[in-house]
Design an enzyme around this catalytic site. Structure first.
Site, mmCIF file in Angstrom:
data_model
loop_
_atom_site.group_PDB
_atom_site.id
_atom_site.type_symbol
_atom_site.label_atom_id
_atom_site.label_comp_id
_atom_site.label_asym_id
_atom_site.label_seq_id
_atom_site.Cartn_x
_atom_site.Cartn_y
_atom_site.Cartn_z
ATOM 1 N N ASP A 266 16.807 -47.376 -34.064
ATOM 2 C CA ASP A 266 18.124 -47.514 -34.718
ATOM 3 C C ASP A 266 18.893 -46.195 -34.490
ATOM 4 O OD1 ASP A 266 16.411 -45.692 -36.193
ATOM 5 O OD2 ASP A 266 17.315 -46.527 -38.182
ATOM 6 N N TYR B 236 21.436 -42.810 -34.742
ATOM 7 C CA TYR B 236 21.123 -41.612 -35.506
ATOM 8 C C TYR B 236 21.654 -41.662 -36.786
ATOM 9 C CZ TYR B 236 20.151 -39.821 -30.844
ATOM 10 O OH TYR B 236 19.588 -39.578 -29.521
ATOM 11 N N PHE C 145 20.273 -43.416 -27.985
ATOM 12 C CA PHE C 145 19.906 -42.105 -27.368
ATOM 13 C C PHE C 145 21.401 -41.088 -27.213
ATOM 14 C CE2 PHE C 145 16.211 -44.076 -26.040
ATOM 15 C CZ PHE C 145 15.174 -43.399 -26.708
ATOM 16 N N HIS D 173 7.273 -42.099 -26.169
ATOM 17 C CA HIS D 173 8.577 -41.932 -26.579
ATOM 18 C C HIS D 173 8.988 -40.427 -26.139
ATOM 19 C CE1 HIS D 173 12.118 -41.349 -29.280
ATOM 20 N NE2 HIS D 173 12.449 -42.860 -29.114
#
Length: 227
Positions: free
Chosen positions: A65, A67, A78, A187
């Site tokens: 989701d 920031y 990202f 991740h």
């Protein structure tokens, strides 16, 4: 419900906006934007698919989701806006790019250059409340973004899917077309990057696959912008 993306996605997902879940989602979001600080700006919610048309998509990077800090999110997984400190996960992405392809680590986290080359930076949830990660993860966005992934899966022209971490890898059942390449790792978060992401060589592997399939490689180098 008249929602326009402005490219070939409109022909593929126009019916999604008339489904009951989306009508409920839209009502909830109107209330959320009225009563809370929600990211990204409402006009940037669909930035990823507005910037990367369906037929231009070459690589998909799935995030979770947006920031949840002020000024960070702008509709691309990202990525952060110019002038915003590079988040830790993105810094690890840059470190792997440096190791894999020799890219220098830039002074910003603005990934629009990737999107303009066909890298779809897709979060599975497209909005979030300030300071409250995953606050919108159960309001219906998953139906919408799953549809995006399924449409891409159905495309004959090959695509590279970069699935980093458990959340992204939960979408693997939607990617069944053998024309596509799936690359998986942990991740890039500081909590897990050293357990497989750093050293994965996904960027060179993606470019090799694209070139093998008569597509132009991605120039992954994000340049300094002096901020």
């Amino acid at each position: 419900m008249n929602v326009s993306i402005g490219n070939d996605w409109d022909n593929l997902i126009f019916d999604e906006f008339d489904k009951p879940y989306y009508k409920n989602l839209r009502k909830l979001l109107i209330d959320e934007y009225k009563n809370y600080e929600i990211f990204p700006d409402m006009y940037e919610i669909f930035s990823s698919i507005k910037e990367v048309p369906f037929n231009s998509t070459k690589v998909v990077i799935i995030g979770q989701d947006p920031y949840h800090g002020p000024g960070q999110a702008h509709g691309f997984s990202f990525s952060v806006k110019p002038g915003i400190r590079i988040p830790p996960s993105l810094l690890n992405i840059y470190k792997e790019l440096n190791r894999d392809l020799g890219c220098y680590i830039p002074d910003n986290g603005y990934l629009l250059k990737w999107a303009k080359q066909g890298v779809l930076l897709l979060n599975t949830t497209l909005t979030v409340r300030r300071g409250s990660p995953n606050s919108h993860s159960k309001i219906g966005w998953n139906y919408f973004t799953d549809r995006i992934i399924m449409e891409l899966n159905n495309r004959d022209k090959p695509i590279v899917f970069l699935l980093w971490g458990r959340h992204a890898q939960d979408k693997i059942s939607l990617i069944t077309n053998n024309n596509h390449l799936i690359l998986k790792s942990t991740h890039p978060s500081p909590l897990s990057a050293h357990r497989g992401f750093l050293g994965c060589s996904h960027f060179s592997a993606a470019n090799n696959f694209l070139v093998k399939n008569d597509m132009e490689a991605i120039d992954w180098q994000i340049e300094n912008i002096g901020v």
